[in-house]
Design an enzyme around this catalytic site. Structure first.
Site, PDB file in Angstrom:
ATOM      1  N   MET A   1       0.327  -1.109  -0.180  1.00  0.00           N
ATOM      2  CA  MET A   1       0.053  -0.055  -0.190  1.00  0.00           C
ATOM      3  C   MET A   1       0.448   0.807   0.245  1.00  0.00           C
ATOM      4  SD  MET A   1      -2.385   1.265   2.892  1.00  0.00           S
ATOM      5  CE  MET A   1      -1.606   2.220   4.573  1.00  0.00           C
TER       6      MET A   1
ATOM      7  N   SER B   1       3.733  -6.729   2.331  1.00  0.00           N
ATOM      8  CA  SER B   1       2.576  -6.055   3.201  1.00  0.00           C
ATOM      9  C   SER B   1       1.945  -6.594   2.238  1.00  0.00           C
ATOM     10  CB  SER B   1       2.610  -4.484   2.792  1.00  0.00           C
ATOM     11  OG  SER B   1       1.585  -3.939   4.355  1.00  0.00           O
ATOM     12  N   GLN B   2       0.720  -5.881   1.560  1.00  0.00           N
ATOM     13  CA  GLN B   2      -0.465  -6.157   1.209  1.00  0.00           C
ATOM     14  C   GLN B   2      -0.597  -7.365   0.112  1.00  0.00           C
ATOM     15  OE1 GLN B   2      -3.332  -2.957   1.322  1.00  0.00           O
ATOM     16  NE2 GLN B   2      -2.490  -2.657  -1.467  1.00  0.00           N
TER      17      GLN B   2
ATOM     18  N   ASP C   1       5.671  -4.587  14.305  1.00  0.00           N
ATOM     19  CA  ASP C   1       6.042  -3.562  13.178  1.00  0.00           C
ATOM     20  C   ASP C   1       4.342  -3.411  14.377  1.00  0.00           C
ATOM     21  OD1 ASP C   1       3.457  -2.416  11.356  1.00  0.00           O
ATOM     22  OD2 ASP C   1       3.764  -5.191  10.650  1.00  0.00           O
TER      23      ASP C   1
ATOM     24  N   HIS D   1       7.220  -1.434  10.297  1.00  0.00           N
ATOM     25  CA  HIS D   1       6.573  -2.691   9.133  1.00  0.00           C
ATOM     26  C   HIS D   1       7.551  -2.567   7.950  1.00  0.00           C
ATOM     27  CE1 HIS D   1       3.823  -4.599   6.791  1.00  0.00           C
ATOM     28  NE2 HIS D   1       3.226  -3.524   6.005  1.00  0.00           N
TER      29      HIS D   1
END
Ligand SMILES: *[C@@H]1O[C@H](CO)[C@@H](O)[C@H](O)[C@H]1NC(C)=O
Ligand SMILES: *[C@@H]1O[C@H](CO)[C@@H](O)[C@H](O)[C@H]1NC(C)=O
Length: 295
Positions: A26, A99-100, A218, A276
């Site tokens: 993202m 990530s996503q 994170d 993160h």
């Protein structure tokens, strides 16, 4: 003589690693020089013959926008088409999701996997979703603020649930029924509904390795345990109620093949120190490229 032949064979195998596909996170894009561009260059320097960095839409600006807004099922279907159309991937590839991008590449494996993925690496992917709105560090502030506002209306509202990307992996442990009925992406790829899709399990089980990297400090992803396939118990947001990965129903009943991968030593849990997505290119090389991409 025999030893020499063997040695030559081993060298040949190592000299011919699979191409690698990247799916960014993202706020990121396929091609920012400081992120996916740097990863791509590092992989190429390590000897990866070809890197395909996924772009959603037809420009870098569209790609950035679609990290926040759009229908994830359509995005995955589009990626299935574009990866199949890339002749350099025809013999299969290794895949790294950031990530996503981690759960989106898992959806690629489960739904399409043509050409097939050999090793799937997830850098901080939210495999059991998020239960809070992700924070905006290092992303386009305007887009990210808008994401927070839209998602804040309610992840499971019609109009939000197919438009906010983050709503499509928002898992509210206080709204189990709404999550299962209105979330159009995560419950499906996790086979959480009453009917299980056997293809998802078969495809995920076909991986050689599935590597789950969790960022140990994170604070962007809530709960960070989601990066190791762990989640809250239904009905509570108490961090002490996080269920270990191997005590979830998804694992115990093997809805997507996770238990099969685990019991055959093909599921790997790595902990990366830091916030993160704060990993170094050295970490990528030592923990991912050498053990999984070059052999
Ligand atoms: C953020 O995204 C918007 C909408 O796509 C774009 O107009 C703007 O230029 C972006 N801002 C930055 C700093 O990239
Ligand atoms: C779950 O995994 C942990 C760590 O790998 C292990 O110690 C534990 O025995 C497992 N529990 C079950 C119920 O298999």
């Amino acid at each position: 003589m025999f030893a020499l032949v063997l040695f030559a064979f081993a060298a040949l195998v190592l000299a011919d690693p699979l191409p690698v596909v990247l799916w960014h996170g993202m706020g990121d894009t396929c091609c920012f020089p400081f992120s996916m561009g740097a990863v791509s260059d590092a992989l190429t320097k390590s000897g990866i013959p070809y890197v395909h960095s996924i772009e959603i839409g037809d420009s870098v600006a569209a790609d950035e926008y679609h990290g926040f807004f759009g229908n994830v099922n359509d995005a995955v279907a589009g990626v299935c088409k574009s990866l199949k159309a890339d002749p350099k991937l025809a013999g299969g590839f290794n895949a790294i999701g950031f990530s996503q991008g981690g759960q989106f590449l898992r959806a690629y494996v489960e739904r399409c996997n043509d050409p097939p993925v050999t090793n799937l690496i997830s850098f901080g992917g939210q495999h059991f979703g998020v239960s809070d709105i992700p924070s905006c560090v290092g992303t386009n502030e305007t887009l990210c603020r808008l994401m927070g506002e839209v998602l804040g209306l309610g992840a499971y509202l019609p109009g939000v649930n197919g438009f906010s990307v983050q709503a499509q992996y928002f898992r509210d442990p206080l709204q189990r029924d709404l999550y299962l009925q209105q979330n159009i992406f995560l419950p499906d790829i996790n086979n959480e509904g009453p009917t299980k899709n056997p293809l998802y399990k078969r495809n995920l089980e076909s991986l050689k390795n599935f590597v789950l990297i969790k960022f140990l400090d994170d604070t962007t992803v809530v709960p960070r345990a989601s990066e190791w396939f762990e989640t809250f118990r239904w009905g509570t947001l108490n961090p002490a109620s996080i269920i270990p990965y191997n005590e979830t129903d998804l694992y115990k009943e093997d809805w997507i093949g996770l238990r099969t991968l685990d019991t055959t030593q093909r599921l790997h849990f790595l902990g990366c120190p830091g916030e993160h997505m704060q990993f170094s290119l050295d970490y990528l090389h030592e923990e991912v490229t050498l053990p999984y991409l070059l052999r």
